[in-house]
Scaffold this motif. Structure first.
Motif, mmCIF file in Angstrom:
data_model
loop_
_atom_site.group_PDB
_atom_site.id
_atom_site.type_symbol
_atom_site.label_atom_id
_atom_site.label_comp_id
_atom_site.label_asym_id
_atom_site.label_seq_id
_atom_site.Cartn_x
_atom_site.Cartn_y
_atom_site.Cartn_z
ATOM 1 N N PRO A 94 0.845 -1.208 0.000
ATOM 2 C CA PRO A 94 0.000 0.000 0.000
ATOM 3 C C PRO A 94 0.882 1.261 0.000
ATOM 4 O O PRO A 94 1.820 1.387 0.798
ATOM 5 C CB PRO A 94 -0.805 -0.130 1.301
ATOM 6 C CG PRO A 94 -0.704 -1.570 1.683
ATOM 7 C CD PRO A 94 0.618 -2.049 1.183
ATOM 8 N N ALA A 95 0.571 2.164 -0.881
ATOM 9 C CA ALA A 95 1.343 3.408 -1.007
ATOM 10 C C ALA A 95 0.383 4.558 -1.266
ATOM 11 O O ALA A 95 -0.578 4.428 -2.027
ATOM 12 C CB ALA A 95 2.365 3.315 -2.136
ATOM 13 N N LEU A 236 12.002 -2.931 -3.987
ATOM 14 C CA LEU A 236 12.094 -4.351 -4.346
ATOM 15 C C LEU A 236 12.387 -5.199 -3.120
ATOM 16 O O LEU A 236 11.822 -6.299 -2.950
ATOM 17 C CB LEU A 236 13.176 -4.545 -5.408
ATOM 18 C CG LEU A 236 12.851 -4.024 -6.822
ATOM 19 C CD1 LEU A 236 14.076 -4.135 -7.726
ATOM 20 C CD2 LEU A 236 11.677 -4.793 -7.423
ATOM 21 N N ILE A 237 13.251 -4.702 -2.254
ATOM 22 C CA ILE A 237 13.536 -5.447 -1.011
ATOM 23 C C ILE A 237 12.306 -5.478 -0.116
ATOM 24 O O ILE A 237 11.988 -6.515 0.498
ATOM 25 C CB ILE A 237 14.746 -4.802 -0.292
ATOM 26 C CG1 ILE A 237 16.005 -4.918 -1.143
ATOM 27 C CG2 ILE A 237 14.969 -5.458 1.063
ATOM 28 C CD1 ILE A 237 17.189 -4.156 -0.582
ATOM 29 N N SER A 238 11.596 -4.347 -0.028
ATOM 30 C CA SER A 238 10.427 -4.292 0.853
ATOM 31 C C SER A 238 9.309 -5.204 0.376
ATOM 32 O O SER A 238 8.549 -5.753 1.189
ATOM 33 C CB SER A 238 9.907 -2.841 0.926
ATOM 34 O OG SER A 238 10.903 -1.977 1.402
ATOM 35 N N SER A 239 9.198 -5.405 -0.937
ATOM 36 C CA SER A 239 8.137 -6.267 -1.457
ATOM 37 C C SER A 239 8.320 -7.721 -1.024
ATOM 38 O O SER A 239 7.348 -8.475 -0.966
ATOM 39 C CB SER A 239 8.091 -6.175 -2.982
ATOM 40 O OG SER A 239 9.310 -6.649 -3.543
ATOM 41 N N ASN A 240 9.539 -8.124 -0.713
ATOM 42 C CA ASN A 240 9.784 -9.498 -0.270
ATOM 43 C C ASN A 240 9.389 -9.723 1.185
ATOM 44 O O ASN A 240 9.304 -10.876 1.618
ATOM 45 C CB ASN A 240 11.266 -9.849 -0.456
ATOM 46 C CG ASN A 240 11.696 -9.824 -1.913
ATOM 47 O OD1 ASN A 240 10.917 -10.184 -2.804
ATOM 48 N ND2 ASN A 240 12.920 -9.377 -2.178
ATOM 49 N N TYR A 241 9.171 -8.646 1.938
ATOM 50 C CA TYR A 241 8.831 -8.773 3.358
ATOM 51 C C TYR A 241 7.417 -8.283 3.639
ATOM 52 O O TYR A 241 7.079 -8.009 4.795
ATOM 53 C CB TYR A 241 9.828 -7.958 4.204
ATOM 54 C CG TYR A 241 11.226 -8.530 4.197
ATOM 55 C CD1 TYR A 241 11.623 -9.472 5.144
ATOM 56 C CD2 TYR A 241 12.154 -8.136 3.241
ATOM 57 C CE1 TYR A 241 12.911 -9.994 5.144
ATOM 58 C CE2 TYR A 241 13.434 -8.648 3.228
ATOM 59 C CZ TYR A 241 13.808 -9.579 4.180
ATOM 60 O OH TYR A 241 15.081 -10.100 4.179
ATOM 61 N N LEU A 271 4.461 -3.219 -8.145
ATOM 62 C CA LEU A 271 4.455 -3.776 -6.786
ATOM 63 C C LEU A 271 3.722 -2.879 -5.793
ATOM 64 O O LEU A 271 3.577 -3.263 -4.632
ATOM 65 C CB LEU A 271 5.892 -3.988 -6.302
ATOM 66 C CG LEU A 271 6.769 -4.921 -7.148
ATOM 67 C CD1 LEU A 271 8.196 -4.924 -6.612
ATOM 68 C CD2 LEU A 271 6.192 -6.326 -7.166
ATOM 69 N N LEU A 272 3.293 -1.699 -6.239
ATOM 70 C CA LEU A 272 2.656 -0.737 -5.341
ATOM 71 C C LEU A 272 1.173 -0.645 -5.649
ATOM 72 O O LEU A 272 0.758 -0.680 -6.801
ATOM 73 C CB LEU A 272 3.293 0.650 -5.501
ATOM 74 C CG LEU A 272 4.799 0.759 -5.243
ATOM 75 C CD1 LEU A 272 5.279 2.175 -5.522
ATOM 76 C CD2 LEU A 272 5.137 0.357 -3.820
ATOM 77 N N CYS A 273 0.400 -0.524 -4.590
ATOM 78 C CA CYS A 273 -1.029 -0.243 -4.709
ATOM 79 C C CYS A 273 -1.228 1.211 -4.286
ATOM 80 O O CYS A 273 -1.415 1.528 -3.104
ATOM 81 C CB CYS A 273 -1.837 -1.187 -3.822
ATOM 82 S SG CYS A 273 -3.617 -0.898 -3.866
#
Length: 826
Positions: A94-95, A236-241, A271-273
């Motif tokens: 979520p962004a 990209l790193i945050s999407s994995n967590y 990767l962002l909503c």
């Protein structure tokens, strides 16, 4: 032994204690009672204004951030650390894209309030990142983990020891800078939390409830200034967590949402909503501040037309920063209370009596010298004028009444001004402006009855329809509902509305004497004179008005009288100097200064800032006592586009060498002046010598006379004295010859003085220096001196300063040359 490395290691900086500003250092006359009262009144007034500004800012921000807070709170409603369904549900982060506008100076305050509201109402796990502190992924992770794991960010009641103090069991320095460490810390922190709501502590110690696991909010204040590669890697790193951490991003954008797509490629933005949130423009906040601070009778301090327009222009054409507008308002208030000795009378309504009562005789005399008060005295009767100028008690009573009149004027002015804006705010072409502040600025300058735009607006009001007038009258009544002192005006407006509603029931009056229908017809045959007379008679006949047109003219006339009574120009009021600040020129020099003009003034005339007598010269003159940068600047003004550094430096060095020569010539000139004084003494002695010679001639006559022989025998001894004086006369004659030599030397001294005057103008030209050198030393051949390394260093330093200021720059067109960048001088 080389100890250079140990010197830098032994240097430490100690900040020391922070010193508070002393009022006596900035106000030299602070011991004066009037100055002290003005300073106290300023502190009191600004505290009230700033408190109101904080309230307005809080209310304005709450309206902006309500939807954003709901988005952050509901973004991870079904998040759980125990179940595995989260991995299937959450595939996007979520962004929120918060479009803040281009008023960058206000962004820090806006995001600070946002972070504070998030921590109080949504989650304590909030971190704010700035581009200047996040040049790589490591710095982003370091800032994020440090702010989230800080013990002051969140503390559970369960983590308290027996004494009730919070225990910090996490050492952020020992943890690796990875999101896995943050996920592990978050799991240990909130995994044992029961499903029921649990109270936590925020930074301020306030308690709030969490219905679910608190999200981790990461705020990027100036998202457009982040490096694209760094942001892409971090996302990209945050999407994995996302299945282990309820991450929520808030991007602060100054321009538009398209900036996100320019920074992030499709593989990252997918990767962002994202959801867009638009902050209201800063002009709305400015309008709110002006309406609640400046356009109200609550605060007696007011701005004049020029100052008010200057602050608006700076806001509209420079930065769109309301924060800077408030600081400029504070500066104008400080200038008013410090420059106007009677400004302590600009106070609240309840303090007027005490303030006037404490006025001393000097302040009262200064009040009598105000131009507005002098005009008021001239308009009073001859019986009251002596009392106003001489009677202290009578003057104080009248001053209290005048100040109360100004306060009453402000109380009625702003509601009537709102009615005027209602009437003219939607007219075609906006003759008085579209905003309320534009109408207010116009009323500060001149009386409305004398303004051509107001006359045009009045003509347009006479063309409105019945429904349009009814809507305008209803809006004016709504503006005056809370104004008890204007009940009579509101009553008249209600009567007009009632008459408009029943205008159709009014029967049109018939004319008493009806003229025949063919009265206005022109005859078949007529002369030119008769035709002109007939047309003039027809033009004098008034058109018959309908009942609505008569009522409309009556309404316009009522408003015209109302505006003429209440919307008087404030400069026409007595004692308006106490309440209105209108030093536009002085304020413009402080708030809207020109850096280049100030630099040129400082370099061409250093005496203006240094206030030293040695630099007090003409603009084109040069002196060795000036700062090196000023000398180099003046020399470069006489050069072309390219400047030879070697010639430039030679003139710079010669200036200091010849300065020493002229100092010696000046000393010799003082000697010549003293010799000239002695020469005047010798001339007087020579005159006396001529007298003695005449006496000697008479003495020879006396010797031939026998009868006087005995007398001359007695005077023989005196004659010997005269003979000795005659010998001295010969010495004086020789001194006279020396005097002629001194006169010739004096003529040479005048030559030196003339050459010194020419040197002040042309001393910066190398050829003229050489010519002057041949005049002074015609027999000696000037040799090139050894280079003075100290002077060379000073010259290079001065040139570097000019390059830093933007006057010259290096060039590759010629060796050892620099290019000039500015033209025209001061």
């Amino acid at each position: 032994m080389n100890t250079a490395g140990s010197v830098s290691k032994g240097c430490f900086a100690f900040k020391g204690k922070k010193k508070q500003a002393n009022v006596d250092e900035y106000l030299p006359d602070s011991k004066n009672i009037a100055v002290k009262k003005c300073h106290q009144r300023f502190n009191q007034m600004w505290e009230e204004v700033y408190t109101q500004v904080q309230i307005l800012q809080s209310d304005f921000n709450s309206n902006i951030f309500d939807e954003l807070l709901k988005f952050a709170e509901n973004s991870h409603t079904g998040f759980s650390l125990e179940g595995r369904d989260t991995k299937k549900l959450l595939v996007e982060i979520p962004a929120a894209a918060l479009v803040t506008g281009v008023n960058t100076p206000d962004h820090s305050t806006m995001f600070a309030n946002l972070v504070s509201m998030l921590r109080e109402r949504v989650t304590p796990l909030v971190t704010i990142l700035k581009s200047k502190d996040c040049q790589n992924v490591k710095s982003i992770l370091s800032r994020t983990l440090t702010q989230l794991m800080d013990s002051h960010c969140v503390a559970d009641f369960d983590d308290e020891d027996e004494d009730g103090t919070a225990v910090n069991t996490v050492n952020t320095k020992s943890l690796p800078l990875t999101l896995s460490s943050l996920a592990k810390w978050y799991r240990n922190k909130f995994l044992d939390q029961p499903s029921s709501p649990k109270k936590r502590k925020s930074v301020d110690g306030k308690c709030f409830e969490h219905k679910a696991l608190p999200p981790v909010v990461i705020v990027m204040e100036d998202f457009e200034n982040f490096l694209p590669k760094v942001v892409q890697d971090f996302l990209l790193i945050s999407s994995n967590y996302i299945s282990h951490l309820p991450l929520v991003f808030i991007f602060g954008i100054a321009t538009s949402v398209s900036a996100i797509h320019r920074l992030l490629p499709n593989e990252v933005s997918s990767l962002l909503c994202m959801e867009k949130f638009q902050a209201p423009p800063s002009t709305e906040y400015l309008t709110l501040v002006i309406n609640q601070i400046l356009m109200t009778a609550r605060y007696p301090f007011k701005l004049g037309r020029g100052v008010f327009q200057l602050l608006l222009d700076i806001f509209l054409y420079y930065d769109f920063s309301v924060l800077n507008f408030i600081q400029a308002l504070r500066f104008t208030m400080l200038e008013h209370y410090s420059s106007q000795p009677l400004s302590y009378l600009c106070c609240n309504h309840d303090d007027v009596q005490d303030a006037v009562k404490q006025t001393d005789a000097d302040s009262l005399e200064r009040l009598r010298q105000l131009p507005s008060f002098m005009r008021y005295v001239e308009g009073c009767s001859t019986k009251e004028q002596p009392d106003l100028l001489l009677n202290e008690k009578f003057t104080k009573e009248r001053v209290v009444r005048l100040i109360e009149d100004i306060n009453e004027y402000h109380t009625n002015f702003f509601p009537i001004l709102s009615c005027l804006h209602v009437l003219v705010g939607k007219l075609p072409g906006y003759p008085l402006g579209k905003q309320l502040r534009e109408v207010y600025s116009l009323c500060l300058d001149v009386n409305l009855q004398e303004n051509e735009d107001f006359k045009h607006a009045r003509d347009l009001l006479r063309m409105l329809s019945k429904d349009e007038w009814k809507n305008l009258l209803v809006q004016c009544i709504e503006k005056l509902q809370n104004e008890s002192q204007l009940k009579d005006v509101m009553t008249e407006l209600e009567k007009f509305v009632n008459r408009i509603d029943h205008i159709d029931e009014v029967v049109e009056e018939e004319e008493e004497s009806e003229q025949p229908a063919n009265d206005d017809a022109l005859p078949y045959r007529t002369s030119l004179h008769q035709l002109r007379q007939k047309l003039q008679d027809m033009s004098k006949k008034q058109k018959k008005l309908s009942p609505y047109e008569k009522l409309r003219d009556e309404i316009v006339g009522f408003y015209d009288d109302l505006f003429a009574k209440h919307l008087v120009c404030p400069t026409k009021l007595p004692l308006h100097e106490i309440f209105y600040y209108n030093a536009t020129r002085h304020l413009k020099q402080r708030l809207n200064a020109s850096p280049r003009s100030a630099l040129q003034m400082a370099l061409s005339n250093p005496h203006y800032y240094l206030q030293c007598q040695c630099c007090s010269l003409e603009k084109s003159a040069l002196s060795g006592t000036m700062p090196d940068t000023c000398i180099v600047y003046k020399l470069h003004l006489e050069c072309g586009q390219l400047i030879n550094l070697y010639d430039w430096m030679q003139v710079f060095i010669k200036l200091y060498d010849w300065m020493q020569v002229f100092i010696k010539l000046y000393d010799w000139m003082q000697v010549f002046i003293k010799l000239y004084d002695w020469m005047q003494v010798f001339i007087k002695l020579y005159d006396w010598m001529q007298v003695f010679i005449n006496l000697y001639d008479w003495m020879q006559v006396f010797i031939n006379l026998y009868d006087w022989m005995q007398v001359f025998i007695n005077l023989y001894d005196w004659m010997q004295v005269f003979i000795n004086l005659y010998d001295w006369m010969q010495v004086f004659i020789n001194l006279y010859d020396w005097m002629q030599v001194f006169i010739n030397l004096y003529d040479w001294m005048q030559v030196f003085i003339n050459l010194y005057d020419w040197m002040q103008v042309f001393i910066n030209l190398y050829d003229w220096m050489q010519a002057f050198l041949t005049v002074v030393q015609p027999e000696e051949q000037v040799d090139v001196k050894e280079p003075n390394h100290k002077m060379q260093a000073r010259f290079i330093q001065a040139v570097s300063q000019l390059q830093f200021l933007g006057f010259v720059k290096p060039t590759k067109r010629k060796t050892d040359h620099v290019a000039r960048l500015t033209w025209g001088g001061c």
